[in-house]
Design an enzyme around this catalytic site. Sequence first.
Site, PDB file in Angstrom:
ATOM      1  N   HIS A 134      14.465  17.254-101.455  1.00  0.00           N
ATOM      2  CA  HIS A 134      13.026  17.189-101.228  1.00  0.00           C
ATOM      3  C   HIS A 134      12.744  16.181-100.111  1.00  0.00           C
ATOM      4  CE1 HIS A 134      10.910  19.917-103.823  1.00  0.00           C
ATOM      5  NE2 HIS A 134      11.604  19.543-104.883  1.00  0.00           N
TER       6      HIS A 134
ATOM      7  N   ILE B  61      11.596  13.275 -99.796  1.00  0.00           N
ATOM      8  CA  ILE B  61      12.075  11.907 -99.928  1.00  0.00           C
ATOM      9  C   ILE B  61      13.546  11.776 -99.526  1.00  0.00           C
ATOM     10  CG2 ILE B  61      12.597  12.266-102.389  1.00  0.00           C
ATOM     11  CD1 ILE B  61      11.893   9.393-102.906  1.00  0.00           C
TER      12      ILE B  61
ATOM     13  N   ASP C 185       7.867  16.567 -94.932  1.00  0.00           N
ATOM     14  CA  ASP C 185       7.494  17.980 -95.029  1.00  0.00           C
ATOM     15  C   ASP C 185       6.625  18.438 -93.865  1.00  0.00           C
ATOM     16  OD1 ASP C 185       8.869  18.528 -97.333  1.00  0.00           O
ATOM     17  OD2 ASP C 185       7.168  18.290 -98.669  1.00  0.00           O
TER      18      ASP C 185
END
Length: 385
Positions: free
Chosen positions: A125, A127, A155
């Site tokens: 993800h 992070i 993102d």
Amino acid sequence: MGPLTGFKVIEFSGIGPGPFAGMMLADMGAEVICISRPDDKSETKFQVSERGKKSIILDLKSAVGIKASKALIADADALIEGFRPGVMERLGLGPEPCLALNPRLVYGRMTGWGQHGPLSTRAGHDINYLALSGALHGIGRRGNKPVLPVNYLGDFGGGAMYLAFGITCALLEATRSGKGQVVDAAIVDGAASLTACTYGLHAEGVWRDERGNNFLDGAAHFYDVYETADHQFITIGALEPKFYKELMVLMGLDADEIASFHCRYFEGGVEDRDTWPQLKATLESAFKTKTRDEWCRLLEGTDVCFAPVLSMREASSHPHNKARKNFVEIDNVKQPAPAPRFSRTGCDLPGAPQPRGAQTTTVLSELALTEREIHSLLKTANIES
């Protein structure tokens, strides 16, 4: 309306950066057709990244669903997919068959780790990609753990923006060559790219590879966030000496204090870092003597490089944002307006996100499919023919 009017993009529904890149292209006038799965029942009204798109439902596990997808791809300028590497290939919709079908297709791939490399097939993800890129290490206060910048930097900044930029670059090149290509947009790549300036400063010996020890990361007194008397916050970015001096004057500091506070950073005075903590403590105390609104009345609109820290609710009501029309309401949902702005090919206000599959019947009727195939697809999508 918009600079990308006339371009058609097929987007395979996903989460995060892929849909946001599709939104950016749709905001600029591209026709974006988003393909969702039959089992996707998520509510779209509040999914701002779905604005301005057409929504259809196709079963990609069926032969007729793949046939319909290929028919759409054959007539498209670009494609967006955000699956793990290998998924589109297993569906028979990888770059090779799609480019054979449509040689001018720009095939945009959005992943976290990229299409190759030791981690390419592993889950992750925002992070994690920020951490591995080196970007996360530099965000936060000295002596504390890194601070997460929501998922703006990974993102959307390192992912969606680079995918949209890459697709647009490839579309521009395709108008000259007539040939499409694959755009491999990885969040870890984009996030690393965003650190270019700090790498340059580090090589120059100006930037320390230590969190909270540099002039742009909260260590310097002249570039930081300060709390006010009413427990709100303001920002000061007085990097240049002339702006810093104006700040001191407007704060009511006398000549001796102005001299002692003078920022020499842009005059080669790196040694000033030793005085930053003491100077920051003085500014912290000074800013707590007035409320945020009082500081706004004194400093906003001057050249001290000042702005209040606004909440989402407050930001849309600020006079500058209102003058720029930076926020709009679409179907009673407040959201950021399309950006950037164009002098000649201005963008229309995007349409509200459509319910899943709302344009399935219309879009399928335009494809070279039999009546039986269309009926099969609509049945799978739970749409009446």
